[in-house]
Motif scaffolding. Structure first.
Motif, PDB file in Angstrom:
ATOM      1  N   ALA A 113     -84.603   7.653 -14.519  1.00  0.00           N
ATOM      2  CA  ALA A 113     -83.478   7.942 -15.417  1.00  0.00           C
ATOM      3  C   ALA A 113     -82.153   7.875 -14.666  1.00  0.00           C
ATOM      4  CB  ALA A 113     -83.657   9.304 -16.064  1.00  0.00           C
ATOM      5  N   PHE A 114     -82.119   8.439 -13.467  1.00  0.00           N
ATOM      6  CA  PHE A 114     -80.870   8.416 -12.705  1.00  0.00           C
ATOM      7  C   PHE A 114     -80.583   7.036 -12.125  1.00  0.00           C
ATOM      8  CE2 PHE A 114     -81.331  13.100 -12.695  1.00  0.00           C
ATOM      9  CZ  PHE A 114     -80.124  13.373 -13.327  1.00  0.00           C
ATOM     10  N   ALA A 115     -81.603   6.302 -11.768  1.00  0.00           N
ATOM     11  CA  ALA A 115     -81.395   4.932 -11.299  1.00  0.00           C
ATOM     12  C   ALA A 115     -80.785   4.091 -12.426  1.00  0.00           C
ATOM     13  CB  ALA A 115     -82.698   4.324 -10.810  1.00  0.00           C
ATOM     14  N   GLN A 116     -81.235   4.312 -13.661  1.00  0.00           N
ATOM     15  CA  GLN A 116     -80.672   3.590 -14.811  1.00  0.00           C
ATOM     16  C   GLN A 116     -79.224   3.985 -15.062  1.00  0.00           C
ATOM     17  OE1 GLN A 116     -83.355   4.294 -18.083  1.00  0.00           O
ATOM     18  NE2 GLN A 116     -84.987   3.136 -17.105  1.00  0.00           N
ATOM     19  N   ARG A 117     -78.823   5.148 -14.590  1.00  0.00           N
ATOM     20  CA  ARG A 117     -77.432   5.589 -14.705  1.00  0.00           C
ATOM     21  C   ARG A 117     -76.612   5.161 -13.483  1.00  0.00           C
ATOM     22  NH1 ARG A 117     -76.420  10.968 -17.676  1.00  0.00           N
ATOM     23  NH2 ARG A 117     -77.869  10.826 -19.420  1.00  0.00           N
ATOM     24  N   ASP A 118     -77.202   4.315 -12.655  1.00  0.00           N
ATOM     25  CA  ASP A 118     -76.549   3.782 -11.450  1.00  0.00           C
ATOM     26  C   ASP A 118     -76.214   4.847 -10.411  1.00  0.00           C
ATOM     27  OD1 ASP A 118     -76.656   1.099 -12.295  1.00  0.00           O
ATOM     28  OD2 ASP A 118     -74.852   1.391 -13.524  1.00  0.00           O
ATOM     29  N   GLU A 119     -77.005   5.895 -10.364  1.00  0.00           N
ATOM     30  CA  GLU A 119     -76.861   6.897  -9.308  1.00  0.00           C
ATOM     31  C   GLU A 119     -77.580   6.399  -8.066  1.00  0.00           C
ATOM     32  OE1 GLU A 119     -75.024   9.505  -9.430  1.00  0.00           O
ATOM     33  OE2 GLU A 119     -74.669   9.777 -11.576  1.00  0.00           O
ATOM     34  N   ARG A 120     -77.057   6.730  -6.897  1.00  0.00           N
ATOM     35  CA  ARG A 120     -77.707   6.333  -5.632  1.00  0.00           C
ATOM     36  C   ARG A 120     -78.678   7.374  -5.129  1.00  0.00           C
ATOM     37  NH1 ARG A 120     -74.833   3.102  -1.078  1.00  0.00           N
ATOM     38  NH2 ARG A 120     -76.839   3.717  -0.306  1.00  0.00           N
ATOM     39  N   TYR A 121     -78.443   8.643  -5.498  1.00  0.00           N
ATOM     40  CA  TYR A 121     -79.253   9.745  -4.986  1.00  0.00           C
ATOM     41  C   TYR A 121     -79.538  10.749  -6.092  1.00  0.00           C
ATOM     42  CZ  TYR A 121     -77.478   8.038  -0.527  1.00  0.00           C
ATOM     43  OH  TYR A 121     -77.156   7.243   0.546  1.00  0.00           O
ATOM     44  N   VAL A 122     -80.626  11.476  -5.905  1.00  0.00           N
ATOM     45  CA  VAL A 122     -80.940  12.638  -6.734  1.00  0.00           C
ATOM     46  C   VAL A 122     -81.159  13.798  -5.782  1.00  0.00           C
ATOM     47  CG1 VAL A 122     -82.614  13.693  -8.292  1.00  0.00           C
ATOM     48  CG2 VAL A 122     -82.006  11.307  -8.574  1.00  0.00           C
ATOM     49  N   ASP A 123     -80.574  14.937  -6.095  1.00  0.00           N
ATOM     50  CA  ASP A 123     -80.689  16.128  -5.256  1.00  0.00           C
ATOM     51  C   ASP A 123     -81.392  17.250  -6.000  1.00  0.00           C
ATOM     52  OD1 ASP A 123     -79.224  14.992  -3.110  1.00  0.00           O
ATOM     53  OD2 ASP A 123     -77.333  15.557  -4.051  1.00  0.00           O
ATOM     54  N   LEU A 124     -81.878  18.205  -5.228  1.00  0.00           N
ATOM     55  CA  LEU A 124     -82.410  19.459  -5.763  1.00  0.00           C
ATOM     56  C   LEU A 124     -82.404  20.496  -4.662  1.00  0.00           C
ATOM     57  CD1 LEU A 124     -85.476  19.841  -4.493  1.00  0.00           C
ATOM     58  CD2 LEU A 124     -86.105  18.325  -6.335  1.00  0.00           C
ATOM     59  N   LYS A 125     -82.560  21.742  -5.062  1.00  0.00           N
ATOM     60  CA  LYS A 125     -82.708  22.837  -4.100  1.00  0.00           C
ATOM     61  C   LYS A 125     -84.110  23.393  -4.256  1.00  0.00           C
ATOM     62  CE  LYS A 125     -77.895  24.308  -4.110  1.00  0.00           C
ATOM     63  NZ  LYS A 125     -76.968  25.414  -4.398  1.00  0.00           N
ATOM     64  N   VAL A 126     -84.673  23.822  -3.136  1.00  0.00           N
ATOM     65  CA  VAL A 126     -86.007  24.423  -3.161  1.00  0.00           C
ATOM     66  C   VAL A 126     -86.026  25.578  -2.168  1.00  0.00           C
ATOM     67  CG1 VAL A 126     -86.937  22.797  -1.450  1.00  0.00           C
ATOM     68  CG2 VAL A 126     -88.498  23.938  -3.036  1.00  0.00           C
TER      69      VAL A 126
END
Length: 153
Positions: A113-126
């Motif tokens: 989904a984020f790649a389709q929005r042309d994002e380069r990275y996805v982040d999260l906290k754990v």
């Protein structure tokens, strides 16, 4: 943790008997209950139902199309709620389905989904203490970019 979306990604493959459904008013309460259940096992917190649901209308980070819901014959089985800033806010797999590849498939769905929005990275906290989540994120190619204490000593 961060996933570089320019690297090859795995296809989304749901285990048998599971299906992705849109987030809706009909399943919102079940989604929220699963998030609350997840806090018992993995930490974190989720606001009360009304505050959480209202954020989809009032908070620009909330987008119903970035709330990925997976059901099995017993109901809502897994959810990933992402923010528009390419951030995975919450991800929970019901204990009855853990260890079956559902979390990996859900992350692959969010990455796509984020790649389709042309994002380069996805982040999260754990949380450091959430070893099973950390292992899952590492398996799908996420890497540590920063570590910090929640409450400095």
């Amino acid at each position: 943790m961060r996933r570089d979306l320019t690297l090859p990604r795995r296809p989304v493959t749901w285990p048998e008997t599971l299906r992705e459904v849109p987030f809706s008013a009909e399943n919102a309460a079940a989604v929220h209950r699963l998030f609350a259940l997840g806090t018992q096992y993995g930490g974190g917190r989720v606001p009360d139902f009304t505050t959480w649901l209202n954020a989809f209308e009032s908070d620009p980070e909330f987008d119903r199309s970035l709330c990925f819901v997976v059901e099995d014959p017993l109901g809502v089985a897994a959810v990933a709620q992402c923010w528009t800033s390419a951030f995975i806010r919450n991800l929970v797999v019901h204990p009855r389905l853990q260890g079956r590849g559902v979390g990996s498939a859900l992350l692959a769905r969010a990455f796509d989904a984020f790649a389709q929005r042309d994002e380069r990275y996805v982040d999260l906290k754990v949380m450091e203490s959430n070893l099973s989540a950390r292992r899952l994120y590492e398996r799908v190619g996420m890497r540590y970019v920063q570590r910090c204490e929640l409450e400095p000593r």
